[in-house]
Design a protein around this motif. Structure first.
Motif, PDB file in Angstrom:
ATOM      1  N   LYS A 188       0.812  -1.211   0.000  1.00 43.41           N
ATOM      2  CA  LYS A 188       0.000   0.000   0.000  1.00 43.41           C
ATOM      3  C   LYS A 188       0.850   1.266   0.000  1.00 43.41           C
ATOM      4  O   LYS A 188       1.953   1.305   0.526  1.00 43.41           O
ATOM      5  CB  LYS A 188      -0.884   0.038   1.261  1.00 43.41           C
ATOM      6  N   ASN A 189       0.281   2.304  -0.611  1.00 46.05           N
ATOM      7  CA  ASN A 189       0.721   3.683  -0.405  1.00 46.05           C
ATOM      8  C   ASN A 189       2.133   3.994  -0.871  1.00 46.05           C
ATOM      9  O   ASN A 189       2.899   4.656  -0.170  1.00 46.05           O
ATOM     10  CB  ASN A 189       0.599   4.066   1.073  1.00 46.05           C
ATOM     11  N   PHE A 190       2.493   3.530  -2.032  1.00 44.92           N
ATOM     12  CA  PHE A 190       3.760   3.989  -2.581  1.00 44.92           C
ATOM     13  C   PHE A 190       3.773   3.771  -4.090  1.00 44.92           C
ATOM     14  O   PHE A 190       2.962   3.034  -4.644  1.00 44.92           O
ATOM     15  CB  PHE A 190       4.965   3.296  -1.929  1.00 44.92           C
ATOM     16  N   SER A 191       4.721   4.416  -4.720  1.00 42.40           N
ATOM     17  CA  SER A 191       4.870   4.321  -6.172  1.00 42.40           C
ATOM     18  C   SER A 191       6.028   3.383  -6.502  1.00 42.40           C
ATOM     19  O   SER A 191       7.111   3.497  -5.932  1.00 42.40           O
ATOM     20  CB  SER A 191       5.137   5.699  -6.777  1.00 42.40           C
ATOM     21  N   ALA A 192       5.769   2.476  -7.397  1.00 42.89           N
ATOM     22  CA  ALA A 192       6.816   1.547  -7.829  1.00 42.89           C
ATOM     23  C   ALA A 192       6.363   0.904  -9.126  1.00 42.89           C
ATOM     24  O   ALA A 192       5.203   1.003  -9.521  1.00 42.89           O
ATOM     25  CB  ALA A 192       7.056   0.484  -6.760  1.00 42.89           C
ATOM     26  N   ASN A 193       7.284   0.248  -9.781  1.00 42.03           N
ATOM     27  CA  ASN A 193       6.912  -0.508 -10.968  1.00 42.03           C
ATOM     28  C   ASN A 193       5.962  -1.636 -10.573  1.00 42.03           C
ATOM     29  O   ASN A 193       6.150  -2.287  -9.541  1.00 42.03           O
ATOM     30  CB  ASN A 193       8.152  -1.105 -11.638  1.00 42.03           C
ATOM     31  N   ALA A 194       4.961  -1.872 -11.392  1.00 40.95           N
ATOM     32  CA  ALA A 194       4.027  -2.960 -11.116  1.00 40.95           C
ATOM     33  C   ALA A 194       4.743  -4.303 -11.166  1.00 40.95           C
ATOM     34  O   ALA A 194       5.683  -4.500 -11.937  1.00 40.95           O
ATOM     35  CB  ALA A 194       2.884  -2.937 -12.124  1.00 40.95           C
ATOM     36  N   ALA A 195       4.303  -5.217 -10.305  1.00 39.61           N
ATOM     37  CA  ALA A 195       4.841  -6.577 -10.318  1.00 39.61           C
ATOM     38  C   ALA A 195       3.956  -7.419 -11.213  1.00 39.61           C
ATOM     39  O   ALA A 195       2.759  -7.545 -10.987  1.00 39.61           O
ATOM     40  CB  ALA A 195       4.872  -7.138  -8.903  1.00 39.61           C
ATOM     41  N   GLU A 196       4.537  -7.997 -12.247  1.00 39.83           N
ATOM     42  CA  GLU A 196       3.737  -8.729 -13.228  1.00 39.83           C
ATOM     43  C   GLU A 196       4.145 -10.195 -13.348  1.00 39.83           C
ATOM     44  O   GLU A 196       3.300 -11.081 -13.429  1.00 39.83           O
ATOM     45  CB  GLU A 196       3.846  -8.051 -14.593  1.00 39.83           C
ATOM     46  N   LYS A 197       5.433 -10.460 -13.348  1.00 41.56           N
ATOM     47  CA  LYS A 197       5.898 -11.804 -13.629  1.00 41.56           C
ATOM     48  C   LYS A 197       6.264 -12.529 -12.342  1.00 41.56           C
ATOM     49  O   LYS A 197       7.410 -12.556 -11.924  1.00 41.56           O
ATOM     50  CB  LYS A 197       7.112 -11.750 -14.561  1.00 41.56           C
ATOM     51  N   PHE A 198       5.276 -13.095 -11.682  1.00 38.48           N
ATOM     52  CA  PHE A 198       5.527 -13.934 -10.525  1.00 38.48           C
ATOM     53  C   PHE A 198       4.388 -14.934 -10.400  1.00 38.48           C
ATOM     54  O   PHE A 198       3.297 -14.718 -10.914  1.00 38.48           O
ATOM     55  CB  PHE A 198       5.674 -13.108  -9.239  1.00 38.48           C
ATOM     56  N   ASN A 199       4.676 -16.045  -9.756  1.00 40.68           N
ATOM     57  CA  ASN A 199       3.672 -17.097  -9.626  1.00 40.68           C
ATOM     58  C   ASN A 199       2.546 -16.667  -8.714  1.00 40.68           C
ATOM     59  O   ASN A 199       2.747 -15.925  -7.762  1.00 40.68           O
ATOM     60  CB  ASN A 199       4.322 -18.375  -9.071  1.00 40.68           C
ATOM     61  N   ARG A 200       1.350 -17.141  -9.009  1.00 39.50           N
ATOM     62  CA  ARG A 200       0.228 -16.877  -8.116  1.00 39.50           C
ATOM     63  C   ARG A 200       0.471 -17.564  -6.785  1.00 39.50           C
ATOM     64  O   ARG A 200       1.088 -18.616  -6.718  1.00 39.50           O
ATOM     65  CB  ARG A 200      -1.070 -17.384  -8.743  1.00 39.50           C
ATOM     66  N   PHE A 201      -0.066 -16.951  -5.737  1.00 39.48           N
ATOM     67  CA  PHE A 201       0.169 -17.477  -4.398  1.00 39.48           C
ATOM     68  C   PHE A 201      -0.869 -18.544  -4.073  1.00 39.48           C
ATOM     69  O   PHE A 201      -2.046 -18.247  -3.906  1.00 39.48           O
ATOM     70  CB  PHE A 201       0.094 -16.346  -3.374  1.00 39.48           C
ATOM     71  N   SER A 202      -0.419 -19.771  -3.911  1.00 44.23           N
ATOM     72  CA  SER A 202      -1.355 -20.867  -3.665  1.00 44.23           C
ATOM     73  C   SER A 202      -1.885 -20.878  -2.241  1.00 44.23           C
ATOM     74  O   SER A 202      -2.947 -21.445  -1.977  1.00 44.23           O
ATOM     75  CB  SER A 202      -0.668 -22.209  -3.963  1.00 44.23           C
ATOM     76  N   LYS A 203      -1.169 -20.236  -1.300  1.00 43.56           N
ATOM     77  CA  LYS A 203      -1.558 -20.269   0.109  1.00 43.56           C
ATOM     78  C   LYS A 203      -2.117 -18.943   0.614  1.00 43.56           C
ATOM     79  O   LYS A 203      -2.467 -18.830   1.786  1.00 43.56           O
ATOM     80  CB  LYS A 203      -0.351 -20.672   0.964  1.00 43.56           C
ATOM     81  N   LEU A 204      -2.211 -17.955  -0.248  1.00 42.18           N
ATOM     82  CA  LEU A 204      -2.624 -16.621   0.185  1.00 42.18           C
ATOM     83  C   LEU A 204      -4.077 -16.619   0.647  1.00 42.18           C
ATOM     84  O   LEU A 204      -4.971 -17.076  -0.062  1.00 42.18           O
ATOM     85  CB  LEU A 204      -2.436 -15.625  -0.956  1.00 42.18           C
ATOM     86  N   VAL A 205      -4.304 -16.067   1.855  1.00 43.90           N
ATOM     87  CA  VAL A 205      -5.640 -16.004   2.438  1.00 43.90           C
ATOM     88  C   VAL A 205      -6.149 -14.564   2.484  1.00 43.90           C
ATOM     89  O   VAL A 205      -7.333 -14.318   2.255  1.00 43.90           O
ATOM     90  CB  VAL A 205      -5.643 -16.597   3.869  1.00 43.90           C
TER      91      VAL A 205
END
Length: 279
Positions: A188-205
């Motif tokens: 949150k709340n900052f400027s940066a290059n977008a993250a595009e090339k990474f695997n989807r998180f299988s455990k993210l809740v």
């Protein structure tokens, strides 16, 4: 009652003290000889400068930093540090901040929880980003640069709040690619290059993200989602597991069509919070 507590082994007493701030843990040394040196072995360190960011008393801040520095080097170095929380809004004597962080990393060997909320001039040592024992990492109000490698195989909680990266840096993508087992993500709340090339998180809740930085498709399987704005172009799939949704900064005049469209894509939704602002 105090005598009964004092009969517990050091390991249990240190565990109890780990729920206190470090200042409070040190204060227990006056209770008796039994407690005199226990604070030196507490595995959880919590240093919070009591002042806010509106005004910094340099004399008080200097005392605070010197106490942090002294504490780090008076600890029992045979006892690992599992948790370090360091919060201070002043950049007065930034060398001490950096020295203490390095000392914690060196002493611990098994650091699991790191929470830093420091001025942007503080340089976070690069050793932090290859700490393979970290389970929780929370960084706020920091400027990160010259980080070439990120490896957090055990990390479950990653919070990046008001963190800035060098212009043109792909550090956000490195963070996400190097943290494959995340369960809780906040960006949150900052400027940066977008993250595009990474695997989807299988455990993210749980995810709290700016969708222009972290593509919604990469967090689409979460149960709890907090978004600062959402766009129709992102709604090309269903959020099939979503139970709780919070939409922030929703325009009373412009965004209700999008909100209604979002609901169509959330078949299991139970809780919805919409923060409205008027243009």
């Amino acid at each position: 009652m105090a005598d009964r507590i004092s009969n517990f082994p050091d390991s249990i007493l240190c565990y109890v003290l780990s729920f206190l701030s470090t200042k409070e843990a040190v204060a227990t040394s006056v209770l008796s000889k039994r407690w005199n040196l226990l604070w030196r072995s507490v595995p959880s360190l919590d240093f919070v400068y009591p002042g806010g960011d509106e005004y910094v008393d340099e004399v008080a801040c200097s005392r605070f930093l010197l106490s942090v520095h002294s504490f780090m080097f008076l600890r029992n170095t045979e006892q690992p540090i599992h948790r370090l929380r360091l919060r201070c809004f002043s950049n007065y004597n930034d060398y001490i901040f950096e020295t203490c962080i390095k000392a914690a990393m060196r002493i611990s060997g098994r650091l699991q929880h790191l929470d830093l909320n420091l001025p942007p001039v503080i340089a976070v040592p690069s050793v932090v980003f290859s700490c393979q024992t970290l389970v929780v990492l929370k960084l706020a109000n920091l400027a990160l640069k010259n980080i070439s490698f990120v490896n957090f195989p055990l990390l479950k909680i990653l919070h990046l709040n008001s963190v800035t990266f060098s212009e043109g840096s792909d550090l956000l993508q490195q963070f996400l690619s190097g943290s494959p087992n995340l369960e809780d993500l906040k960006v949150k709340n900052f400027s940066a290059n977008a993250a595009e090339k990474f695997n989807r998180f299988s455990k993210l809740v749980r995810a709290e993200v700016d969708s222009h930085l972290v593509p919604l498709e990469n967090v689409k399987n979460v149960e709890v989602l907090v978004l600062d704005g959402i766009y129709l172009k992102d709604l090309v799939f269903d959020l099939r597991n979503l139970v709780q949704l919070k939409l922030e900064n929703v325009s009373l005049c412009k965004d209700w069509v999008v909100v209604l469209e979002v609901l169509k894509h959330c078949p299991k939704l139970q809780h919805l919070v919409v923060d409205i602002f008027e243009v």
